[in-house]
Design an enzyme around this catalytic site. Structure first.
Site, mmCIF file in Angstrom:
data_model
loop_
_atom_site.group_PDB
_atom_site.id
_atom_site.type_symbol
_atom_site.label_atom_id
_atom_site.label_comp_id
_atom_site.label_asym_id
_atom_site.label_seq_id
_atom_site.Cartn_x
_atom_site.Cartn_y
_atom_site.Cartn_z
ATOM 1 N N LYS A 181 0.783 -1.154 0.049
ATOM 2 C CA LYS A 181 -0.181 -0.345 -0.182
ATOM 3 C C LYS A 181 0.850 1.329 0.106
ATOM 4 O O LYS A 181 2.089 1.388 0.399
ATOM 5 C CB LYS A 181 -0.882 0.139 1.305
ATOM 6 C CG LYS A 181 -0.082 0.079 2.420
ATOM 7 C CD LYS A 181 0.253 1.166 3.042
ATOM 8 C CE LYS A 181 1.055 1.228 4.714
ATOM 9 N NZ LYS A 181 1.724 2.397 4.873
ATOM 10 N N ASP A 214 -1.776 -1.725 10.749
ATOM 11 C CA ASP A 214 -1.938 -1.614 9.478
ATOM 12 C C ASP A 214 -2.883 -2.931 8.563
ATOM 13 O O ASP A 214 -3.362 -2.724 7.571
ATOM 14 C CB ASP A 214 -0.762 -1.320 8.661
ATOM 15 C CG ASP A 214 -0.074 0.083 8.818
ATOM 16 O OD1 ASP A 214 -0.839 0.644 9.572
ATOM 17 O OD2 ASP A 214 0.962 0.247 8.444
#
Length: 400
Positions: free
Chosen positions: A96, A223
């Site tokens: 990401k 995350d």
């Protein structure tokens, strides 16, 4: 079952999207490739089945005998699948970037509150899972020397968490083919953990919901819950509060990833962070601007850049040089997460000096694009996905 659609494309035809007809049925090793099945197309659909007919005259009556070998083959294969169950699964594990990252406060538990627009991108690892005959131990291997393969690895932590939450007793042989650089601010380890949770759930027959997996994953990493979004999400809290943002950016919007061999240790970056030096812009204002008007340099705010540049001064110089040399090729140049990856949005090509200058011979460079997924399907690796490693990245250990 919804999970069957995913399993077909991931375990057998990972580089192609299965047709609607094929996605409805799980096909295991008995039909290891579509070419091996008569009447099947290259994309894995059943195609036109062979039909043999014969007619016989019996007085005034006509009798037609029909035989459909493809239907019989599929019926037998379905029974094999049912009896044998799944034993192998290959999954793409994408990383990401943070399009903006605001640090909004210090928490009583020692963490920081953040507000960030996360987006999955096309650079990723590949993880192969096989059921182990063992009922006590997972075994992890990898292509990258120095990566921990014991219980400190987030993949093993994720599998332990799944067994703890569900009471299942599946253990695995896992091979991690790593392409995401480590110490990069790209969430590679978090993605690996989310992918492992997804895989464990597939092997168990999808007994947990995506929401369950997302909630559980926050126990081992801030995350990780993001990767159970559709690919773009506004994340708050420690990062574990995830709000899906429906397709805020074009998937064909390209980018260049540039990472020096040096990492930015997240702990060191946060130690140097000072709240009074952070941006004062409301993160919801940044979110609205990006979703309505797209990416620009002004909205790609990262409050961790100043402390990261203190930890690694050469990273600040590299960013300035990229901006100066890009000649407006990029809509924005910014650091992802806590570093040390710099992202240039708008072009897949890095400035020429990255290749020509001897000082940057070990820099990691990759093109990428934005990536999303459908509900109850995992992320698919784009056919054009490309990446390159420096020698130092191959020797690094796994950290986010």
């Amino acid at each position: 079952m919804a999970c069957s659609a995913h399993l077909l494309s991931q375990s057998l035809y990972s580089s192609h999207r299965a047709s609607p007809a094929a996605r409805g049925d799980l096909r295991s090793r008995a039909r290891a490739s579509p070419a091996a099945r008569p009447g099947s197309s290259a994309r894995g659909c059943r195609g036109v089945s062979l039909r043999v007919a014969a007619s016989f005259e019996q007085g005034r009556r006509q009798v037609e005998v029909s035989y459909d070998p493809q239907a019989k083959f599929n019926q037998l294969a379905d029974q094999i699948d049912k009896d044998a169950g799944m034993t192998r699964l290959n999954l793409f594990s994408p990383c990401k970037i943070n399009l903006f990252l605001r640090i909004t406060g210090k928490r009583s538990d020692g963490f920081h509150d953040l507000a960030s627009l996360f987006h999955v991108i096309s650079l990723g690892d590949t993880i192969k899972f096989s059921l182990s005959p063992s009922k006590s131990t997972d075994r992890l291997s990898t292509n990258v020397p120095g990566v921990p393969v014991d219980e400190s690895n987030l993949i093993i932590k994720a599998l332990n968490l799944y067994r703890q939450k569900t009471g299942t007793d599946n253990f695995f042989w896992i091979h991690l083919d790593k392409k995401v650089p480590t110490g990069a601010g790209l969430g590679g380890g978090s993605s690996n953990a989310a992918t492992a949770l997804w895989a464990a759930n597939q092997f168990a027959g999808c007994i947990a919901s995506e929401k369950d997996l997302q909630e559980w994953s926050g126990e081992i990493g801030s995350d990780i819950p993001f990767f159970f979004s559709r690919g773009a999400a506004y994340c708050t809290g420690r990062g574990e509060i995830v709000e899906d943002i429906p397709n805020p950016l074009r998937e064909n919007l390209s980018m260049a990833l540039i990472k020096p061999p040096e990492a930015c240790p997240t702990v060191e970056v946060y130690k140097r962070f000072r709240l009074e030096q952070a941006s004062k812009t409301d993160p919801l204002t940044l979110l609205k601007e990006i979703t309505q008007n797209g990416i620009s340099q002004d909205v790609c705010v990262n409050d961790l850049e100043p402390p990261a540049f203190e930890v690694l001064p050469s990273l600040k110089r590299l960013k300035k040089r990229i901006i100066a040399a890009s000649r407006d090729d990029y809509n924005a140049v910014f650091m992802s997460g806590s570093g040390s990856t710099l992202v240039g949005i708008g072009s897949p090509d890095p400035p020429a000096f990255v290749y020509d200058d001897e000082d940057y011979k070990d820099v990691f460079v990759s093109e990428a694009c934005f990536l999303t997924r459908d509900e109850n399907e995992w992320y698919r690796e784009p056919i054009s996905s490309k990446a390159a490693f420096s020698k130092d990245d191959l020797a690094a250990s796994v950290t986010d």
